[in-house]
Design an enzyme around this catalytic site. Structure first.
Site, mmCIF file in Angstrom:
data_model
loop_
_atom_site.group_PDB
_atom_site.id
_atom_site.type_symbol
_atom_site.label_atom_id
_atom_site.label_comp_id
_atom_site.label_asym_id
_atom_site.label_seq_id
_atom_site.Cartn_x
_atom_site.Cartn_y
_atom_site.Cartn_z
ATOM 1 N N LYS A 47 1.873 6.458 7.882
ATOM 2 C CA LYS A 47 0.673 6.450 7.044
ATOM 3 C C LYS A 47 0.585 5.121 6.294
ATOM 4 O O LYS A 47 1.563 4.365 6.254
ATOM 5 C CB LYS A 47 0.725 7.624 6.069
ATOM 6 C CG LYS A 47 1.970 7.639 5.193
ATOM 7 C CD LYS A 47 2.183 8.987 4.521
ATOM 8 C CE LYS A 47 3.400 8.923 3.614
ATOM 9 N NZ LYS A 47 3.678 10.207 2.990
ATOM 10 N N TYR A 257 -1.236 -19.035 -16.441
ATOM 11 C CA TYR A 257 -2.174 -18.354 -17.335
ATOM 12 C C TYR A 257 -1.474 -17.903 -18.615
ATOM 13 O O TYR A 257 -0.367 -17.372 -18.579
ATOM 14 C CB TYR A 257 -2.753 -17.115 -16.646
ATOM 15 C CG TYR A 257 -3.879 -17.437 -15.686
ATOM 16 C CD1 TYR A 257 -5.035 -18.072 -16.127
ATOM 17 C CD2 TYR A 257 -3.776 -17.086 -14.351
ATOM 18 C CE1 TYR A 257 -6.070 -18.364 -15.240
ATOM 19 C CE2 TYR A 257 -4.808 -17.362 -13.461
ATOM 20 C CZ TYR A 257 -5.954 -18.004 -13.912
ATOM 21 O OH TYR A 257 -6.972 -18.285 -13.048
HETATM 22 C C1 LIG Z 1 5.088 10.287 3.100
HETATM 23 C C2 LIG Z 1 5.667 11.546 3.611
HETATM 24 C C3 LIG Z 1 6.910 11.525 4.268
HETATM 25 C C4 LIG Z 1 7.800 10.316 4.308
HETATM 26 O O1 LIG Z 1 8.432 10.194 3.051
HETATM 27 P P1 LIG Z 1 9.454 9.020 2.668
HETATM 28 O O2 LIG Z 1 9.881 9.369 1.299
HETATM 29 O O3 LIG Z 1 8.695 7.755 2.740
HETATM 30 O O4 LIG Z 1 10.567 9.071 3.667
HETATM 31 C C5 LIG Z 1 7.324 12.720 4.849
HETATM 32 N N1 LIG Z 1 6.587 13.864 4.749
HETATM 33 C C6 LIG Z 1 5.416 13.909 4.088
HETATM 34 C C7 LIG Z 1 4.675 15.182 4.007
HETATM 35 C C8 LIG Z 1 4.924 12.767 3.487
HETATM 36 O O5 LIG Z 1 3.777 12.807 2.798
#
Ligand SMILES: *Cc1c(COP(=O)(O)O)cnc(C)c1O
Length: 357
Positions: A47, A257
């Site tokens: 994602k 800045y």
């Molecule tokens: C993002 C997510 C993961 C992965 O989690 P990490 O902490 O990045 O390993 C796994 N399962 C779900 C449902 C998620 O939303």
């Protein structure tokens, strides 16, 4: 009215900023997480564009390594990954909004059903295709309650993966065991082909948490979710920025800045083509550092939108046009900036050339 189109450049522009993304390290991290998952199959969360690295490339690399299960948040994230690879599965974690049904029914990806309404939509519009189901076991984010899931609502649906998500797997607290027990109870009552609970940190909690399928994200990309991963997980992403200008300043001269830094004596600066618009946030002002060989060059003054100054007195050979690597080892960058390793990865912007090496 006539519209003017911007002509495409004849010569491709040069990117003064790049991410070096280490394929071998990514694959090595997946293999380690896979071994740590024991008998369970190890998937990959891609994602947020593969946590900022590039979802397409990540899927290609990991599927070549043997990964067969991928996770995105939305159908909009699934779309650029099409056409999808045969023999691998893609799950859409946020499930099925009303607007998604037609698209989802025609897609190779599976929705992860989170609410009674999503379940009803898939029953109606899913043409009998398989789905995944999320159970809430105490995080109170997404998912059916155990009672809803076990109460017959899922009967007749083809549930490929029944899953839940751990809220505190990076901590050693009772909540993990409570979520594990709650998930086991639901799993005993709901028929599904596979069970899945652990993210990166959950994998480090041990075999009890692995079930049939694990879902790491962060640790694939070089994040260290728990001490068990230290020395095992390799850095995947490196930031390299070009020096736009090198300058000498005198005692009493201020930098950047709001003049938050004033030189006590004469010093040498290099101004890097990197700033908060690239996800190198102001939290690194006077706290971040570049890494040149074995030497570190501290960030001086405030990080601007597109530029960052570092002190290079110890590096007389560095000049305008040279490339400098920022210290972006995730645990170390998180300590410098007080941002989470997740935020550091997913904020990396669109101005980098993403160079897979
Ligand atoms: C993002 C997510 C993961 C992965 O989690 P990490 O902490 O990045 O390993 C796994 N399962 C779900 C449902 C998620 O939303």
């Amino acid at each position: 009215m006539a519209r003017t189109a911007i002509p495409a450049p004849v010569i491709q522009p040069h990117h003064p900023l790049r991410l070096k993304i280490d394929r071998e390290a990514l694959v090595s991290n997946w293999h380690w997480l896979s071994r740590m998952s024991g008998a369970a199959v190890c998937g990959a969360a891609v994602k947020a564009n593969g946590y900022g690295l590039g979802a397409r490339e990540t899927v290609m690399e990991l599927s070549n390594a043997g990964c067969r299960d991928f996770f995105v948040s939305t159908w909009a994230e699934a779309e650029p990954l099409m056409p999808w690879l045969g023999g691998t599965g893609l799950s859409v974690l946020h499930g099925l909004a009303e607007e998604d049904v037609a698209h989802a029914a025609a897609s190779h990806a599976r929705p992860v059903l989170n609410t009674p309404l999503q379940v009803a939509r898939w029953r109606e519009g899913g043409r009998g295709r398989p789905c995944d189901v999320m159970i809430d076991t105490g995080m109170n984010r997404l998912g059916l309650s155990g009672r809803e899931a076990a109460g017959g609502m899922l009967e007749g649906l083809m549930v490929e993966t029944l899953m839940s998500h751990l809220a505190c797997a990076d901590e050693d607290i009772d909540a993990n065991r409570r979520q594990l027990d709650a998930f086991r109870a639901v799993a005993a009552a709901v028929p599904a082909r596979r069970l899945s609970l652990a993210n990166s940190a959950g994998i480090c909690l041990g075999a009890d948490y692995a079930f049939d399928l694990t879902r790491p994200g962060l640790a694939l990309y070089g994040g260290i979710p728990r001490p068990e991963a230290e020395g095992q997980i390799r850095q995947v992403v490196r930031i390299e920025a070009q020096i736009v200008q090198r300058r000498r300043i005198g005692a009493g001269d201020a930098v950047g800045y709001n003049a938050t830094f004033t030189a006590g004596e004469g010093m040498e600066l290099a101004i890097l083509n990197l700033g908060y618009a690239d996800g190198y946030l102001r939290a690194f002002s006077s706290r971040g550092r570049a890494r040149i060989g074995d030497a570190f060059a501290p960030v001086v003054g405030r990080v601007s939108m597109d530029l960052t100054a570092i002190a290079v007195d110890a590096l007389p050979e560095l000049r305008e046009g040279d490339w400098v690597e920022l210290d972006f080892s995730l645990p170390s960058a998180a300590a410098q900036s007080a941002l989470s390793q997740y935020e550091l990865l997913t904020m990396l912007g669109s101005r980098y050339e993403r160079a897979w090496v």
